[in-house]
Every structure is written in C-alpha cells, then in structure tokens.
Design a protein around this motif. Sequence first.
Motif, PDB file in Angstrom:
ATOM      1  N   ILE A 407       0.731  -1.139  -0.173  1.00  0.00           N
ATOM      2  CA  ILE A 407      -0.025  -0.101   0.016  1.00  0.00           C
ATOM      3  C   ILE A 407       0.967   1.265   0.296  1.00  0.00           C
ATOM      4  O   ILE A 407       0.697   2.244  -0.635  1.00  0.00           O
ATOM      5  N   ASP A 408       2.075   1.163   0.659  1.00  0.00           N
ATOM      6  CA  ASP A 408       3.000   2.358   0.855  1.00  0.00           C
ATOM      7  C   ASP A 408       3.624   2.685  -0.460  1.00  0.00           C
ATOM      8  O   ASP A 408       3.587   3.868  -1.023  1.00  0.00           O
ATOM      9  N   LEU A 409       4.033   1.414  -1.293  1.00  0.00           N
ATOM     10  CA  LEU A 409       4.364   1.501  -2.885  1.00  0.00           C
ATOM     11  C   LEU A 409       3.337   2.463  -3.559  1.00  0.00           C
ATOM     12  O   LEU A 409       3.497   3.295  -4.370  1.00  0.00           O
ATOM     13  N   TYR A 410       2.067   1.998  -3.452  1.00  0.00           N
ATOM     14  CA  TYR A 410       0.949   2.525  -4.346  1.00  0.00           C
ATOM     15  C   TYR A 410       0.739   3.807  -3.876  1.00  0.00           C
ATOM     16  O   TYR A 410       0.704   4.529  -5.214  1.00  0.00           O
ATOM     17  N   VAL A 411       0.863   4.397  -2.842  1.00  0.00           N
ATOM     18  CA  VAL A 411       0.490   5.914  -2.554  1.00  0.00           C
ATOM     19  C   VAL A 411       2.003   6.727  -2.772  1.00  0.00           C
ATOM     20  O   VAL A 411       1.956   7.881  -2.278  1.00  0.00           O
ATOM     21  N   GLY A 412       3.074   6.087  -3.026  1.00  0.00           N
ATOM     22  CA  GLY A 412       4.113   6.742  -3.457  1.00  0.00           C
ATOM     23  C   GLY A 412       4.934   6.888  -2.016  1.00  0.00           C
ATOM     24  O   GLY A 412       5.604   8.166  -1.955  1.00  0.00           O
ATOM     25  N   ALA A 413       4.947   5.984  -1.147  1.00  0.00           N
ATOM     26  CA  ALA A 413       5.601   6.280   0.347  1.00  0.00           C
ATOM     27  C   ALA A 413       6.746   4.928   0.230  1.00  0.00           C
ATOM     28  O   ALA A 413       6.623   4.496   1.419  1.00  0.00           O
ATOM     29  N   PRO A 414       7.737   4.767  -0.633  1.00  0.00           N
ATOM     30  CA  PRO A 414       8.507   3.784  -0.346  1.00  0.00           C
ATOM     31  C   PRO A 414       9.407   3.622   0.655  1.00  0.00           C
ATOM     32  O   PRO A 414       9.741   2.645   1.224  1.00  0.00           O
ATOM     33  N   LEU A 415       9.801   4.858   1.071  1.00  0.00           N
ATOM     34  CA  LEU A 415      10.716   4.867   2.440  1.00  0.00           C
ATOM     35  C   LEU A 415      10.084   4.314   3.562  1.00  0.00           C
ATOM     36  O   LEU A 415      10.675   3.666   4.547  1.00  0.00           O
ATOM     37  N   ALA A 416       8.680   4.714   3.641  1.00  0.00           N
ATOM     38  CA  ALA A 416       7.979   4.279   4.763  1.00  0.00           C
ATOM     39  C   ALA A 416       7.818   2.647   4.821  1.00  0.00           C
ATOM     40  O   ALA A 416       8.056   1.934   5.913  1.00  0.00           O
ATOM     41  N   ALA A 417       7.613   2.045   3.623  1.00  0.00           N
ATOM     42  CA  ALA A 417       7.743   0.483   3.382  1.00  0.00           C
ATOM     43  C   ALA A 417       8.951   0.095   3.738  1.00  0.00           C
ATOM     44  O   ALA A 417       9.193  -0.921   4.673  1.00  0.00           O
ATOM     45  N   ARG A 418      10.103   0.757   3.340  1.00  0.00           N
ATOM     46  CA  ARG A 418      11.346   0.143   3.628  1.00  0.00           C
ATOM     47  C   ARG A 418      11.778   0.283   5.104  1.00  0.00           C
ATOM     48  O   ARG A 418      12.285  -0.694   5.921  1.00  0.00           O
ATOM     49  N   ASP A 563      -6.172   2.593 -11.603  1.00  0.00           N
ATOM     50  CA  ASP A 563      -4.918   3.716 -11.797  1.00  0.00           C
ATOM     51  C   ASP A 563      -3.753   2.671 -12.147  1.00  0.00           C
ATOM     52  O   ASP A 563      -2.936   2.266 -11.034  1.00  0.00           O
ATOM     53  N   PRO A 564      -3.623   2.354 -13.490  1.00  0.00           N
ATOM     54  CA  PRO A 564      -2.659   1.206 -13.488  1.00  0.00           C
ATOM     55  C   PRO A 564      -1.160   1.925 -13.436  1.00  0.00           C
ATOM     56  O   PRO A 564      -0.221   1.068 -12.900  1.00  0.00           O
ATOM     57  N   ALA A 565      -0.765   3.112 -13.509  1.00  0.00           N
ATOM     58  CA  ALA A 565       0.728   3.611 -12.999  1.00  0.00           C
ATOM     59  C   ALA A 565       0.902   3.533 -11.530  1.00  0.00           C
ATOM     60  O   ALA A 565       1.924   3.122 -11.279  1.00  0.00           O
ATOM     61  N   ARG A 566      -0.023   3.522 -10.752  1.00  0.00           N
ATOM     62  CA  ARG A 566       0.208   3.432  -9.525  1.00  0.00           C
ATOM     63  C   ARG A 566       0.253   1.671  -9.114  1.00  0.00           C
ATOM     64  O   ARG A 566       1.399   1.303  -8.358  1.00  0.00           O
ATOM     65  N   ILE A 567      -0.343   0.992  -9.706  1.00  0.00           N
ATOM     66  CA  ILE A 567      -0.254  -0.362  -9.452  1.00  0.00           C
ATOM     67  C   ILE A 567       1.088  -0.921  -9.931  1.00  0.00           C
ATOM     68  O   ILE A 567       1.438  -2.061  -9.170  1.00  0.00           O
TER      69      ILE A 567
END
Length: 576
Positions: A407-418, A563-567
């Motif tokens: 979900i973090d990757l989808y919303v553009g928060a990869p550092l939170a996922a990491r 939203d294919p770009a986010r997926i």
Amino acid sequence: MHFRRAGRIDKAAHYAVQAGDRAAEALAFDRAAEHYAAALEAAPGVAREAAQGVAAEAAPGGALEAAPGGAAEAAPGVALEARALRVKLALALRNAGRGAEAARAYAAAAEGAAPHESLDLRRCAAEQLLVSGHIEEGKRALRGVLATVGMRLVERRWAVLLSLLFWRLLLRLRGFRFRERDARELPAEVLTRLDICWSAAVGLAMADVLQGAAFQARHLFLALRAGEPYRLARGFSTEIGHLGTDHAAGRRLAHRRYRTAASLAEKVGDPYLVGVNKCMLGVVECLSGRWAEGLALCREAEELLRARCAGVAWELGTTSRFMMVAHYHRGELDALARLAAPRIADADARGDLYAATFFRVGLTYIVPLAADRPDAARDEVLGAMARWPRRSFDHLDCLETMALGRIDLYVGAPLAARQRIRERWRKIAGSFLPRFQYYRVLIHHLRASAALEAAAREASGDARLARTLLGEAERDARRLSREGAPWVAPMAMSLRAAIAAQRGQAASALSLLVAAAAAFDECEMALFAACARRRRGQLLGGEEGRALIQAADAWMAGQGIRDPARIAAIFAPGFR
C-alpha cells in the motif's frame, strides 16, 4: 415451541432434541444447534431416550470419536442427558464452522465425563479454539490436554526448533515404510496421543508455523509407527503441505506422498481424506508457482468437502486462501473479489477470527487498492489486525508487513515501506516463514521494490542515498535469481531491469523487460506481465511505447484497476 409456551418444558425439550437430530441429518447444523441449545435449557426434564444416541462417531475432519464406555453408556441420569446433549450441540456447532462456540460446548461436556472421554472432549475444544483463531485460549486448553498424556507445549523458539529438528531427524532415520494395523489392535493411549498431536499440528499450523511443524512431524512419526490407515492418511496429507517449502525437491516428494495418501484414502473409503489430500497438493502447487494446477486442485477439494463432509471449516478456509493466492498471481483481481466477499462474510458470521483476518490481511486488500481506494485498503488491514490477539510475531504479522508495504508503494511512500521492513526484518527471519520459498520470495521482492521506488525518487536529490538503495535492491534481485523457480525468475528480471534503467542502461533494461514479460506469460502471471510491458512502453516512448502502455492499461481496466501507473509500482517497481 407450543409446548414451551404452554409451560411444558419437559415435552418441549423432548421434541427439540428430535428436531435437532432431524436438522443435523439434513445438514442444517445451525438449526440443529438452536434446537439442542433450547433442549439444554431444560436438560433435567429431557426424556432419556431423546438424549441417547449421541453422535459419537467422528465427522470427517476430526470430530469426536466413539468412546466405548463413555458418557452415553456409563453415566446414568440427568448428568448423562445434559452431557449427551452438550456433545450433540458441540458437534452441530463444529459442523456449522462455529469453532469458538463448539469449544465451549465441548468443554462443558467434558466436565464429569469418564477420564478417556473427558480428555477427547477437551482435545476437541482446544482444536476448535485454535483453528478458529482464538490462539491464546486454545494454547491454554492444549497445554492441559498435553499434560494429561505426558507431553508439553514448549514456548522458547530455540526449544521449539530443537523439537522440530528432533522429530524430522527421527522421521528420516526411520523412513516412511509402515505396516497397516486395525485401530482395534492398538492401545487406546496410542490413538489418543496421535489425535492430540494432530489437533496441535492443524491448530498451530498457521498461527505458530514452527510449533505446528514440530507437532506435524511428531504426528507423522507416531502414525507411521502405529500403522492405523485413517491416521496415516491424515498424517501424510499434512506432510504434503509442509513439503511446499521448496519448489523442486519438495514438490517431487509431495507428489510421492500424495500417491501414498491417496491409496490409503481409497482403502479407508473416507471422502474427507480424499478432499484434504487434494487440498494439500493444491497448496504445494500454488507455493510452487503452478497457479492453474493449484487452483484446479483446491476447487476440486472444496467441492468434495462441501458436498460430502462436515466439520471442515479449517480445511475449507485453506482451500479458499490458496485459490485467492492463485487468482492474485494470475492477475484475476475480479475473480479474487468475487471469491473473497462471501467467504469473509461467512467467517465473520461464524466467529472464525483466523479466516476473517487472513482473508483481509493476506490478499483481499488488493481489491480496494485496485479501485484506487488506498485508505480503505489500509483501514481493512489495520482493522483486521486490531481484532487479532497479538503476543508474539506470527504469520499474520508478516502478511500485515507485506500488505502495508505494498500500500505504501501504491501511494508513493516507499521509504515508509522500507523502514517498516527494516524494523521487522529480525522478527520475520525468526518467524520460520522464510523457510517457505513462497514467503521468502515475496518478502525479498517487497524489500527490493521499496528500495527501487525510493531510489527512483531520490535520483535527482540525495545521490548517495540513491546508490545505497540501488545496492540493496541489487542484492535482493540476485537472491531471487538464485531461487531457481520458474515464477520467481521473471520477478528478478523485472527488478534488474529497473536497476539498469536507473543506471542509464536503457538497452539492457528493455531487453530484460521483454524477457520478463514473456516469462510471466509462461507462468500465467498476467498482471505482472502487463506491468512489465507498460514499463517497456515508458522506456521506449513514441508510438510504439504509447501502444504498449495503452494495451497494458486496457487489460488492467478489465480487472477493475483504475490507476495502472500506481499498480505498476507494486508489480514492476523502480522506474522513474
């Protein structure tokens, strides 16, 4: 109803038992439970002949077995009538999939029963608590059952691991040969210990993977030594599931064990054994990336278990979980949504905490995510985990980590996922789940995805951090490349393509994306393939690139993806 309202409670109870029996025969177990509960309200006045004939024979899936000299024969009077009714009530609740309620009825029936019957009733109570997700309460009940036969539930991880290694070593030294023996030839204590190990193995299988694996190995060892066909077939079926840890050697062994289990099931003539064997082989096929085969086997198992077995809520939950796994990896999100909705509602209605939590946290959050509702997806995961009793890091905590990371990757928060993965990595490693190739692949892919997405965002900012992140992703990509499983290879290729693209090696990235998409097609992983082609279109640009993006987006729209770009950040991460 008329007798009850007229104040003739004894008469009302007499007919309530008969109505419950009729309902149970018609497989209307919820209705049967209502009638038995109504009869229990007036148990002292129940006619003895109505309470006799308790359904003491095990329903497929491990319900209470006949206990010669048990309550229905040995304890006269009112206590007999109430206890017999409580056993009927427990069986009806179990067959209706209402595990926690069945456990309470089993525990009540155990009070004052003969020692052997009391132990078996308490075993059933512990099993029902565990398989329905009431883990701590179930463990307390299981400890008492184990203590009665000189066994115990060890808690320290090193002790559990030693127990697992000990029983696996004994299995290897002993071998899998056996001599069949009728249950009547065996001491009752031998069968009791076998059944207790089985209840512990299935009850702890998903909530405490290491502990469940230790009891599964112990159960199979004792079953091989005893040679009783039903329990042997049951033991081989759980062994099949545990062999899904490795895609090659494990799968070959699983098919060999399946043939043995199927032969025993045919000899015993029990549809439950046939169904559970198919279910476990379906699990292995899904864990090996053979989605179509796994889906077909799980469907067959589900149809058989629903049509011809009772008391199989845990087994049906397992078939549902892995059908969802297959649909997810095949990119059939619409089919996943249709499959999940009624099963989640059913699990909620039955109070099956484990199934309701797993369905939401394991995969179904992807449905609101595809509909571009990330907040709803996050709320679904967090809400489900808020109801799950946490004591130590378990299977569902690992799934939660992966769900929130995606979900973090989808919303553009990869550092939170990491950061979340880094904080939980030691616990994940200690959960025993990385022993299973399937989970090992998913967690390494997620960690690499988070690093790549973060690196893509940092490329124009903190160049040093971007290089560090790319190095992390590259290590995970190499790790995945060494797995050797056909379905994992294109995932590694896609990651390597993103690394190449970020390093300015466009030709290498395009070549890797072409190979990844083709390999995903061969493995029937259509959503992964569509995202890889979309990324290739982004890199190519021009008319050809736009055509690739449009084709990928059209396919995803057909699966309800808004939203294919986010997926694509989840299934083909790391491209700017």
